[in-house]
Design a protein around this motif. Sequence first.
Motif, PDB file in Angstrom:
ATOM      1  N   VAL A 183      46.200  55.644  32.434  1.00  0.00           N
ATOM      2  CA  VAL A 183      47.217  56.684  32.640  1.00  0.00           C
ATOM      3  C   VAL A 183      47.981  56.472  33.943  1.00  0.00           C
ATOM      4  O   VAL A 183      48.759  57.334  34.358  1.00  0.00           O
ATOM      5  N   GLY A 184      47.740  55.345  34.600  1.00  0.00           N
ATOM      6  CA  GLY A 184      48.497  55.004  35.790  1.00  0.00           C
ATOM      7  C   GLY A 184      47.920  55.464  37.105  1.00  0.00           C
ATOM      8  O   GLY A 184      48.542  55.287  38.162  1.00  0.00           O
ATOM      9  N   SER A 185      46.722  56.038  37.090  1.00  0.00           N
ATOM     10  CA  SER A 185      46.095  56.480  38.335  1.00  0.00           C
ATOM     11  C   SER A 185      45.369  55.318  39.008  1.00  0.00           C
ATOM     12  O   SER A 185      44.746  54.499  38.324  1.00  0.00           O
ATOM     13  N   PRO A 186      45.410  55.228  40.351  1.00  0.00           N
ATOM     14  CA  PRO A 186      44.716  54.144  41.044  1.00  0.00           C
ATOM     15  C   PRO A 186      43.205  54.245  40.849  1.00  0.00           C
ATOM     16  O   PRO A 186      42.631  55.342  40.928  1.00  0.00           O
ATOM     17  N   THR A 187      42.568  53.118  40.570  1.00  0.00           N
ATOM     18  CA  THR A 187      41.118  53.099  40.324  1.00  0.00           C
ATOM     19  C   THR A 187      40.303  52.963  41.594  1.00  0.00           C
ATOM     20  O   THR A 187      39.084  53.134  41.567  1.00  0.00           O
ATOM     21  N   GLY A 188      40.965  52.618  42.709  1.00  0.00           N
ATOM     22  CA  GLY A 188      40.245  52.400  43.958  1.00  0.00           C
ATOM     23  C   GLY A 188      40.150  50.942  44.338  1.00  0.00           C
ATOM     24  O   GLY A 188      39.514  50.602  45.334  1.00  0.00           O
ATOM     25  N   LEU A 189      40.811  50.056  43.559  1.00  0.00           N
ATOM     26  CA  LEU A 189      40.771  48.627  43.847  1.00  0.00           C
ATOM     27  C   LEU A 189      42.152  48.174  44.321  1.00  0.00           C
ATOM     28  O   LEU A 189      43.161  48.416  43.650  1.00  0.00           O
ATOM     29  N   PHE A 190      42.171  47.495  45.476  1.00  0.00           N
ATOM     30  CA  PHE A 190      43.408  46.996  46.072  1.00  0.00           C
ATOM     31  C   PHE A 190      43.244  45.496  46.318  1.00  0.00           C
ATOM     32  O   PHE A 190      42.240  45.064  46.893  1.00  0.00           O
ATOM     33  N   ILE A 191      44.247  44.703  45.892  1.00  0.00           N
ATOM     34  CA  ILE A 191      44.149  43.247  45.947  1.00  0.00           C
ATOM     35  C   ILE A 191      45.217  42.679  46.877  1.00  0.00           C
ATOM     36  O   ILE A 191      46.382  43.087  46.834  1.00  0.00           O
ATOM     37  N   ASP A 192      44.793  41.732  47.713  1.00  0.00           N
ATOM     38  CA  ASP A 192      45.669  40.971  48.611  1.00  0.00           C
ATOM     39  C   ASP A 192      46.561  41.880  49.447  1.00  0.00           C
ATOM     40  O   ASP A 192      46.055  42.756  50.125  1.00  0.00           O
ATOM     41  N   THR A 193      47.887  41.725  49.420  1.00  0.00           N
ATOM     42  CA  THR A 193      48.729  42.466  50.367  1.00  0.00           C
ATOM     43  C   THR A 193      48.642  43.975  50.190  1.00  0.00           C
ATOM     44  O   THR A 193      48.970  44.723  51.115  1.00  0.00           O
ATOM     45  N   ALA A 194      48.185  44.443  49.032  1.00  0.00           N
ATOM     46  CA  ALA A 194      48.003  45.884  48.836  1.00  0.00           C
ATOM     47  C   ALA A 194      46.913  46.431  49.760  1.00  0.00           C
ATOM     48  O   ALA A 194      46.881  47.641  50.036  1.00  0.00           O
ATOM     49  N   MET A 195      46.035  45.555  50.239  1.00  0.00           N
ATOM     50  CA  MET A 195      44.979  46.008  51.149  1.00  0.00           C
ATOM     51  C   MET A 195      45.558  46.539  52.455  1.00  0.00           C
ATOM     52  O   MET A 195      44.921  47.333  53.157  1.00  0.00           O
ATOM     53  N   ALA A 196      46.778  46.102  52.798  1.00  0.00           N
ATOM     54  CA  ALA A 196      47.405  46.570  54.037  1.00  0.00           C
ATOM     55  C   ALA A 196      47.612  48.081  54.033  1.00  0.00           C
ATOM     56  O   ALA A 196      47.672  48.716  55.095  1.00  0.00           O
ATOM     57  N   LEU A 197      47.736  48.682  52.848  1.00  0.00           N
ATOM     58  CA  LEU A 197      47.879  50.133  52.770  1.00  0.00           C
ATOM     59  C   LEU A 197      46.652  50.829  53.348  1.00  0.00           C
ATOM     60  O   LEU A 197      46.769  51.858  54.038  1.00  0.00           O
ATOM     61  N   ILE A 198      45.483  50.281  53.082  1.00  0.00           N
ATOM     62  CA  ILE A 198      44.250  50.863  53.623  1.00  0.00           C
ATOM     63  C   ILE A 198      44.111  50.528  55.101  1.00  0.00           C
ATOM     64  O   ILE A 198      43.738  51.379  55.913  1.00  0.00           O
ATOM     65  N   GLU A 199      44.457  49.284  55.450  1.00  0.00           N
ATOM     66  CA  GLU A 199      44.348  48.880  56.855  1.00  0.00           C
ATOM     67  C   GLU A 199      45.218  49.759  57.748  1.00  0.00           C
ATOM     68  O   GLU A 199      44.887  49.997  58.911  1.00  0.00           O
TER      69      GLU A 199
END
Length: 534
Positions: A183-199
Amino acid sequence: MTYAICSRKDSSIYSVDEDHPRPECIVISDAHIADRGSLEYIRTNWGDKYRNGPATASNPLAPKSGVKIYFLPSGHALFPGFSDSHAHVLATQTSSEVVTRTRQYVLDNPDVLSDTTRWIVGVGWDQNLWEGQSYPLATVLFDRPIVLYRIDVHALWVSPKVLQLLGSLPEIVEGGLIVRDDVGSPTGLFIDTAMALIESIKPAWSENEMLDFFRTAVQDGVRFGLTTIHDAETLPFMIEFFRRMADQGRLPIRLYLMAHLDDAEYWGDRVGQFQHAGGRLTLRSVKLFADALGPHCWSPYSDKADTQGTLIFPPRVINGLVHQFVKNGWQTDRANQIVLDAFEEVLESSSTNSSFHRHRIEHAQIMTPEDIIRLAKLEVIASIQPTHATSDMWYAERRLGPERIRGAYAWRTLLENGAKIAIGSDAPVESLNPLLGFYAAVTRLSPEGTSPNGEGGWYPQQRLTRDEALRGMTIDAAFASFTESTQGSLLPGKRADLVVLSRDIMGVPPEDILKAEVRATIVDGRLVYGSLDF
């Protein structure tokens, strides 16, 4: 301080020097190797503190004029200090085990338990080892800010609390991926450059946290016989921290740093190269990321043909970065075909030969036959991690297919084409212990002696000889960091960086290699681990 170490008939010294490969004795004076030769030669030229006796007319060498000689015990062996990369490993076999161990960490640390706002950071999960090989979900983690990096640090798994703190997320991240459900909700997994959002929202490391990590890393390093570590992703705040450690004389081993920024623009003018006066800290290299096998980032793969994957930087960006870094005297690292293209172009336009720059392909493990030949021709160093092969062998062929697997982890083919190999571990992706890498390189077997192809090893025709593996951990690793004239082999004048093992890994049966224990680690002639009073 001057002393000598000598072998006996049933112990050995390996110099990694073709002209004098097995000296009977070496002499260490202060921080350097001062001499080498037979026991008779050492006693004649240096004396023996415990053999000379009192000075007389016929024996003018008084006890104080001689050196203390340490003899290697039966079965022991002395080598140049090993070189490798570093970090701390949290190995996991199931997703539920990750949750259990994370929860136990909280319960075991009262300061963490009492502070529900404190971020919990871990590394080491690998969905390839789990039943079903499915990616993890945020919902199975408890309600704390939790960030858990995949074993290759190309993906991270976060808790619902982190998703809540992030708020709205972009639909597309160039060079990365936010994994979403049906349904388009984030599952909690971030890959490569998307990890910068958490950083961007995760608190920066405190000085105490860096000190704790640093102490653990270097203590593990010397315990495993490492005297040099190539740190393969050094962020600016880490560079400054290591400078402080060097200034305070708190580096027990040598660190060769590879600077890394996530920027897609040239940043070499913001980070200056240097070599610390103490000789234990050097910054001369940069690390550029491109792709990885584990999280399906360079596709399509044979086991997931509908997945295109992503490049962290487009080829034109990598090409431009390599050109700019090389122009300003940096050694550059990482990526295979795309970076080889950039190397080839920049070296053709350079007035210096390629060995001057000593460019490296980090993780030279999935290559086409043509690129293997090209790598050797360009004199690019192949940086390999043998334990990656023995960890990945259970799924690599399924993912790569029967044709591409022939160019994967092809160490023998690299050498036969004239490439120079430097060996590391890529910890925390694998264990820091260099003997695991040595064993994997010469056997192509798991530590339990197994492989998908049986006890003969996984694609055994790609094994290294023990001499080749030892060179990759010593003199060739030194070459990769521009230090072969001062370390990596036991020649007079070089730094006295040594390791003594309880077993001779060059001669024992393969199954006994991992039974060897480090008895002494020496850096600059001084004992940093173990004892010489065998």
